[in-house]
Design an enzyme around this catalytic site. Structure first.
Site, PDB file in Angstrom:
ATOM      1  N   GLY A   1     -44.572  -1.045 -19.416  1.00 38.52           N
ATOM      2  CA  GLY A   1     -44.809  -1.140 -17.990  1.00 38.52           C
ATOM      3  C   GLY A   1     -46.239  -1.463 -17.627  1.00 38.52           C
ATOM      4  O   GLY A   1     -47.026  -1.911 -18.459  1.00 38.52           O
TER       5      GLY A   1
ATOM      6  N   HIS B   1     -47.145 -10.081 -19.928  1.00 43.37           N
ATOM      7  CA  HIS B   1     -45.748  -9.651 -19.988  1.00 43.37           C
ATOM      8  C   HIS B   1     -44.829 -10.674 -19.332  1.00 43.37           C
ATOM      9  O   HIS B   1     -43.760 -10.999 -19.851  1.00 43.37           O
ATOM     10  CB  HIS B   1     -45.565  -8.318 -19.254  1.00 43.37           C
TER      11      HIS B   1
ATOM     12  N   GLN C   1     -45.531   7.287 -29.968  1.00 44.26           N
ATOM     13  CA  GLN C   1     -46.534   6.380 -30.534  1.00 44.26           C
ATOM     14  C   GLN C   1     -47.946   6.697 -30.045  1.00 44.26           C
ATOM     15  O   GLN C   1     -48.880   5.976 -30.371  1.00 44.26           O
ATOM     16  CB  GLN C   1     -46.179   4.927 -30.243  1.00 44.26           C
TER      17      GLN C   1
ATOM     18  N   GLY D   1     -46.228  -9.780 -27.611  1.00 42.34           N
ATOM     19  CA  GLY D   1     -47.507 -10.450 -27.443  1.00 42.34           C
ATOM     20  C   GLY D   1     -48.370 -10.331 -28.685  1.00 42.34           C
ATOM     21  O   GLY D   1     -48.409  -9.280 -29.332  1.00 42.34           O
ATOM     22  N   GLN D   2     -49.089 -11.402 -28.989  1.00 42.81           N
ATOM     23  CA  GLN D   2     -49.913 -11.451 -30.194  1.00 42.81           C
ATOM     24  C   GLN D   2     -51.172 -10.595 -30.075  1.00 42.81           C
ATOM     25  O   GLN D   2     -51.855 -10.361 -31.066  1.00 42.81           O
ATOM     26  CB  GLN D   2     -50.289 -12.903 -30.490  1.00 42.81           C
TER      27      GLN D   2
ATOM     28  N   GLN E   1     -49.057  -4.685 -34.667  1.00 44.73           N
ATOM     29  CA  GLN E   1     -47.735  -4.248 -34.232  1.00 44.73           C
ATOM     30  C   GLN E   1     -46.698  -5.333 -34.498  1.00 44.73           C
ATOM     31  O   GLN E   1     -45.589  -5.043 -34.961  1.00 44.73           O
ATOM     32  CB  GLN E   1     -47.758  -3.904 -32.748  1.00 44.73           C
TER      33      GLN E   1
ATOM     34  N   SER F   1     -52.470  -3.531 -19.966  1.00 48.86           N
ATOM     35  CA  SER F   1     -52.162  -2.538 -18.945  1.00 48.86           C
ATOM     36  C   SER F   1     -53.307  -1.544 -18.789  1.00 48.86           C
ATOM     37  O   SER F   1     -53.539  -1.006 -17.693  1.00 48.86           O
ATOM     38  CB  SER F   1     -50.866  -1.795 -19.315  1.00 48.86           C
TER      39      SER F   1
END
Length: 283
Positions: free
Chosen positions: A31, A37, A61, A147-148, A153, A186
């Site tokens: 979010g 995003h 996480q 997303g890179q 991740q 974010s």
């Protein structure tokens, strides 16, 4: 756009879509959405028949409870952005929906998670792998979009997808940046004005190190030069600046091989806000 909160409801929808031959795109998020995003959502809408966007601030996480507490939560504003971007279903589960009982399963990604984020945030990637596995099972996507900016991740999820034989295509999109180079995040919403003003120095340091790598300089020299650049910038506390093979994410020593893809990765704190970024170059 439909909003679902129950895991069983999402599972029923995606099962129906699968049976009717529709292709499903999944965009997992926490979010506080930004243009990065929305680019993922638009891509999913172009390439699939239906798009599921999940918004879930995943407690497993976070190794810092304060970071979890302060993470921006803006579900109404996010929903308003998602429908025009092409979202079919917004999945907004509670913690109880995602974790009806405590998980005891643990993941170990070997050397891939023992560096950078994995080394500095113990348990982080176990939490990521757990929640992503759950979202893959619930939404059964044909494609999943990430997303890179979260380079490590993406590598972890790629390994997860291969090891557990998830029948999907993993799509990674380049980092989206502000006009001054700061990677969209974010967490940027939490930056005070003075910290936001110096934040572009993170990207500048990455580019400086990447330029040196491309010029044939040893990784150690590039790392030192970028670190010195940041040390001269007030307000930035460096957590790590790593130069690694872009495929294995293991530390690079000496000069890169011709044609080798090299990742320059950073984590730093500005006024109590932790930001990460990376640049990948070809030597």
């Amino acid at each position: 756009m439909e909003i679902l909160q129950a895991a069983a409801e999402l599972q029923a929808r995606t099962e129906k879509w699968r049976q009717s031959g529709q292709h499903i795109g999944l965009v997992p998020t926490m979010g506080a959405l930004h243009e990065g995003h929305l680019q993922l959502v638009r891509a999913a809408a172009r390439e699939n028949d239906v798009v599921v966007v999940s918004i879930f601030v995943n407690p497993t996480q976070f190794n810092n409870p304060e970071d979890f507490r302060l993470y921006p939560r803006l579900p109404e504003a996010d929903a308003a952005l998602l429908e025009p971007a092409g979202c079919t279903v917004l999945f907004l589960p509670s913690v109880e929906q995602m974790y009806p009982q405590p998980t005891v399963l643990t993941f170990d990604f070997g050397p891939l998670e023992r560096v950078m984020e994995g080394a500095h945030r113990p348990g982080h990637f176990n939490g990521v792998a757990t929640v992503v596995s759950k979202l893959f099972h619930l939404s059964r996507p044909h494609r999943a979009y990430f997303g890179q900016k979260d380079l490590q991740q993406v590598a972890i999820i790629r390994q997860l997808t291969a090891d557990l034989s998830f029948d999907l295509e993993l799509v990674a999109f380049p980092t989206v940046r502000e006009a001054d180079g700061l990677a969209m995040s974010s967490r940027n919403r939490r930056l005070a004005a003075p910290d936001r003003a110096v934040a572009p120095a993170l990207h500048a340091a990455l580019v400086h190190a990447a330029d040196l790598i491309e010029a044939g300089e040893p990784a150690e020299a590039a790392q030192q030069a970028a670190t010195q650049l940041l040390a001269a910038t007030p307000g930035i506390t460096l957590e790590y600046l790593a130069i690694a093979d872009a495929q294995t994410l293991q530390p690079l020593t000496g000069a890169a091989r011709p044609g080798q893809a090299v990742a320059v990765c950073i984590a730093a704190h500005l006024g109590g806000v932790r930001l990460i970024d990376n640049v990948v170059v070809q030597a």
